[in-house]
Design an enzyme around this catalytic site. Structure first.
Site, short mmCIF file in Angstrom:
data_model
loop_
_atom_site.label_atom_id
_atom_site.label_comp_id
_atom_site.label_asym_id
_atom_site.label_seq_id
_atom_site.Cartn_x
_atom_site.Cartn_y
_atom_site.Cartn_z
N LYS A 130 0.90 -1.08 0.09
CA LYS A 130 -0.01 0.01 -0.13
C LYS A 130 0.78 1.23 -0.09
CE LYS A 130 -4.33 0.98 0.12
NZ LYS A 130 -5.78 0.30 -0.24
N ASP A 170 -7.03 4.35 -4.32
CA ASP A 170 -7.86 4.12 -2.98
C ASP A 170 -8.56 5.51 -2.68
OD1 ASP A 170 -7.92 2.11 -0.57
OD2 ASP A 170 -7.62 3.97 0.35
P1 NDP Z 1 -13.01 8.30 -2.51
O1 NDP Z 1 -11.95 8.96 -2.50
O2 NDP Z 1 -13.44 7.96 -3.90
O3 NDP Z 1 -14.27 8.48 -1.49
C1 NDP Z 1 -13.98 8.42 -0.26
C2 NDP Z 1 -15.39 8.78 0.39
O4 NDP Z 1 -15.23 8.68 1.82
C3 NDP Z 1 -15.78 10.32 0.25
O5 NDP Z 1 -17.00 10.33 0.28
C4 NDP Z 1 -15.04 10.88 1.48
O6 NDP Z 1 -15.58 12.17 1.81
C5 NDP Z 1 -15.00 9.90 2.32
N1 NDP Z 1 -14.15 10.09 3.60
C6 NDP Z 1 -12.94 9.92 3.16
N2 NDP Z 1 -12.03 10.02 4.44
C7 NDP Z 1 -12.93 10.39 5.37
C8 NDP Z 1 -12.95 10.71 6.76
N3 NDP Z 1 -11.73 10.72 7.32
N4 NDP Z 1 -14.14 10.84 7.28
C9 NDP Z 1 -15.31 10.76 6.78
N5 NDP Z 1 -15.60 10.56 5.54
C10 NDP Z 1 -14.43 10.36 4.68
O7 NDP Z 1 -12.35 6.68 -2.02
P2 NDP Z 1 -12.91 5.19 -2.21
O8 NDP Z 1 -14.30 5.04 -2.20
O9 NDP Z 1 -11.84 4.68 -3.36
O10 NDP Z 1 -12.56 4.46 -0.86
C11 NDP Z 1 -13.37 4.30 0.18
C12 NDP Z 1 -13.19 3.24 1.24
O11 NDP Z 1 -12.82 2.06 0.40
C13 NDP Z 1 -11.73 3.48 1.69
O12 NDP Z 1 -11.74 2.81 2.89
C14 NDP Z 1 -10.69 2.51 0.80
O13 NDP Z 1 -9.52 2.14 1.41
C15 NDP Z 1 -11.65 1.44 0.54
N6 NDP Z 1 -11.38 0.60 -0.51
C16 NDP Z 1 -11.26 1.18 -1.71
C17 NDP Z 1 -10.96 0.27 -2.76
C18 NDP Z 1 -11.11 0.87 -4.33
O14 NDP Z 1 -10.87 0.09 -5.38
N7 NDP Z 1 -11.21 2.23 -4.52
C19 NDP Z 1 -10.98 -1.19 -2.77
C20 NDP Z 1 -11.21 -1.61 -1.30
C21 NDP Z 1 -11.34 -0.76 -0.55
P3 NDP Z 1 -14.69 13.40 1.37
O15 NDP Z 1 -14.82 13.74 0.13
O16 NDP Z 1 -15.26 14.47 2.54
O17 NDP Z 1 -13.45 13.39 2.16
O1 2IT Z 2 -8.00 -1.50 -0.49
C1 2IT Z 2 -8.15 -1.99 -1.38
O2 2IT Z 2 -8.03 -3.08 -1.91
C2 2IT Z 2 -7.75 -0.84 -2.89
N1 2IT Z 2 -7.76 0.26 -2.51
C3 2IT Z 2 -7.43 -1.57 -4.35
C4 2IT Z 2 -6.11 -2.20 -4.30
C5 2IT Z 2 -5.96 -2.48 -6.07
O3 2IT Z 2 -4.51 -2.77 -6.23
O4 2IT Z 2 -6.82 -2.58 -6.82
#
Ligand code: NDP
Ligand code: 2IT
Length: 449
Positions: A130, A170
């Site tokens: 990561k 992420d």
């Molecule tokens: P994005 O940046 O697309 O969206 C993040 C969302 O979460 C936004 O709505 C943001 O609001 C909110 N957020 C982020 N930080 C905080 C915080 N500290 N407190 C409150 N709200 C918060 O990210 P993703 O959708 O990609 O990721 C969301 C979650 O999913 C994370 O935990 C990530 O690790 C996990 N994840 C993502 C994957 C992927 O493929 N993208 C795969 C697996 C897991 P704001 O705009 O106000 O910051």
């Molecule tokens: O938390 C996760 O699994 C991710 N942000 C996706 C990682 C990836 O390599 O697609």
């Protein structure tokens, strides 16, 4: 309020605390996995003899670097970049990059540690890693984002590669950022090396379904948990937090399966829309215009916006936390259970505190921990790598079907492992043990490295 650990494992955990001071999220992620591993050492004393747990808790390599860039006003800015290459027993390091001001080594290490077991659960050949930066993308121009990404990759490029380490998105990193990073990597290396990054654009090596994959996969996982209880999404009131990549496609798939999502949020507040979230509107606001979620109210007058509110107070039957770590605490978990929540699927990484997890498990609800439930994103990244390696691209239906089957297999693996270890229905134990054992076997086979 923590569960006691096996007497062989407690000293290993104490050593992790001593060696990694102040990294509280990393401690939390390690503790949660180690709490499950006592019975594994009874079945596999060879893992203890070869110090597999001790080795797994120590990253293979940690890279910390300066990221200097110039903002729109000509002012020099300095951020800190990270890449933790945690474990490569099963394949090249694989995992996302997070750009968020809260990022420090402890966050990247918790995410990298989780990623080892998540990636193992996918059954695909990917190790765990990561990275990210304390850079805050909010309010930055496209030019600033580009210059930051170029500077970031100008250091990171020497550590990554299709057979070495393959970053992706992420929080704060999506298609735009991957594009800027790929462009700079290509320029520095003079190589069109598709497999070095995943989440690429569809016309330059990206995979269909990667954008949707984490959200869709999380819903497929919850659907399997519901099926195991002779239930389904049909007609269920669902609560989703966040409004980013994972949230949007979680909402889409729930709606396709007949559920009704009534919430979404960002870090400033949440939306409650009794009639069901208007997904097209959320996509327009977030994916295209990059606005805040409160603007939803400008278009849906009947909806409510609760500034700084607690989204988990909204009654729901299925909760899918999809924003960030520790967004559900013990009290929130109690509220959810009291209000009739029967299933929780974690789209985010480690969104529930240890107190919250305990409450869900004691209540006997279907609780799918992040490392199992949100594995569809990285699994589809691995499918993107497969397509890149064979210079092929698959159609949407085929790729979605592959994702669906992977999520069904992860569910089955966690479900059966929990039964085998005498804790039926406990997906935390099932995911931790099933994910760990595959990595442990590979490490054992490869000797002390
Ligand atoms: P994005 O940046 O697309 O969206 C993040 C969302 O979460 C936004 O709505 C943001 O609001 C909110 N957020 C982020 N930080 C905080 C915080 N500290 N407190 C409150 N709200 C918060 O990210 P993703 O959708 O990609 O990721 C969301 C979650 O999913 C994370 O935990 C990530 O690790 C996990 N994840 C993502 C994957 C992927 O493929 N993208 C795969 C697996 C897991 P704001 O705009 O106000 O910051
Ligand atoms: O938390 C996760 O699994 C991710 N942000 C996706 C990682 C990836 O390599 O697609």
């Amino acid at each position: 309020m923590t569960t006691p650990m096996d007497e062989k494992i407690e000293p290993i955990y104490q050593e992790v605390l001593a060696r990694n001071p102040g990294e509280v999220e990393f401690h939390q992620a390690v503790r949660e996995v180690l709490e499950s591993l006592g019975p594994v050492l009874v079945k596999h004393p060879e893992f203890a003899e070869h110090k597999i747990i001790e080795r797994i808790c120590e990253p293979e390599r940690q890279i910390i670097f300066r990221v200097p860039w110039v903002d729109t006003n000509g002012v020099v800015q300095i951020n800190r970049g990270f890449r933790v290459e945690f474990n490569s027993a099963l394949g090249p390091y694989k995992g996302g990059l997070r750009f968020h001001p809260s990022v420090y080594l402890g966050i990247i290490k918790f995410l990298g540690f989780e990623q080892i077991f998540k990636n193992s659960l996918t059954g695909l050949p990917i190790g765990g890693g990561k990275g990210g930066s304390d850079f805050d993308p909010k309010g930055k121009t496209d030019g600033e984002i580009m210059r930051f990404c170029q500077s970031f990759i100008t250091e990171l490029y020497r550590h990554i590669g299709e057979h070495t380490d393959v970053p992706a998105g992420d929080i704060g990193v999506g298609g735009r950022e991957i594009g800027f990073m790929f462009g700079q990597y290509k320029r520095i290396t003079n190589r069109w090396e598709a497999g070095v990054l995943t989440g690429k654009g569809l016309n330059w090596g990206g995979s269909l379904v990667r954008t949707e994959a984490t959200g869709y996969g999380a819903v497929f996982f919850v659907d399997e948990m519901l099926k195991a209880r002779k239930d389904s999404f049909d007609g269920k009131i669902c609560s989703v937090s966040g409004s980013g990549n994972v949230s949007i496609y979680t909402i889409e798939k729930i709606q396709q399966l007949g559920g009704k999502v009534v919430t979404c949020s960002d870090s400033n507040g949440y939306i409650y829309d009794e009639k069901g979230i208007d997904l097209e509107l959320v996509q327009q606001l977030k994916e295209i215009e990059r606005r805040r979620i409160k603007d939803y109210l400008n278009y849906r007058k009947d909806a409510k916006y609760v500034k700084n509110g607690n989204i988990w107070e909204v009654p729901c039957q299925v909760a899918m936390p999809s924003a960030t770590q520790n967004e559900i605490n013990g009290k929130d978990a109690q509220t959810l259970v009291k209000n009739g929540c029967i299933a929780v699927g974690e789209g985010a990484n480690m969104p529930t505190t240890p107190e919250g997890v305990k409450i869900f498990l004691e209540a006997g609800i279907a609780y799918g921990p992040g490392k199992a439930a949100n594995a569809g994103g990285v699994a589809t990244s691995a499918l993107e790598m497969q397509q890149n390696a064979s210079r092929d691209s698959w159609d949407f239906a085929y790729t979605e079907d592959r994702l669906h089957k992977i999520m069904q297999n992860i569910h089955k693996d966690c479900f059966e492992t929990a039964e085998e270890y005498g804790a039926p229905g406990n997906y935390v134990l099932g995911a931790n043990i099933a994910g760990f054992v595959k990595v442990a076997r590979a490490m054992l086979a490869m000797g002390v490295v």
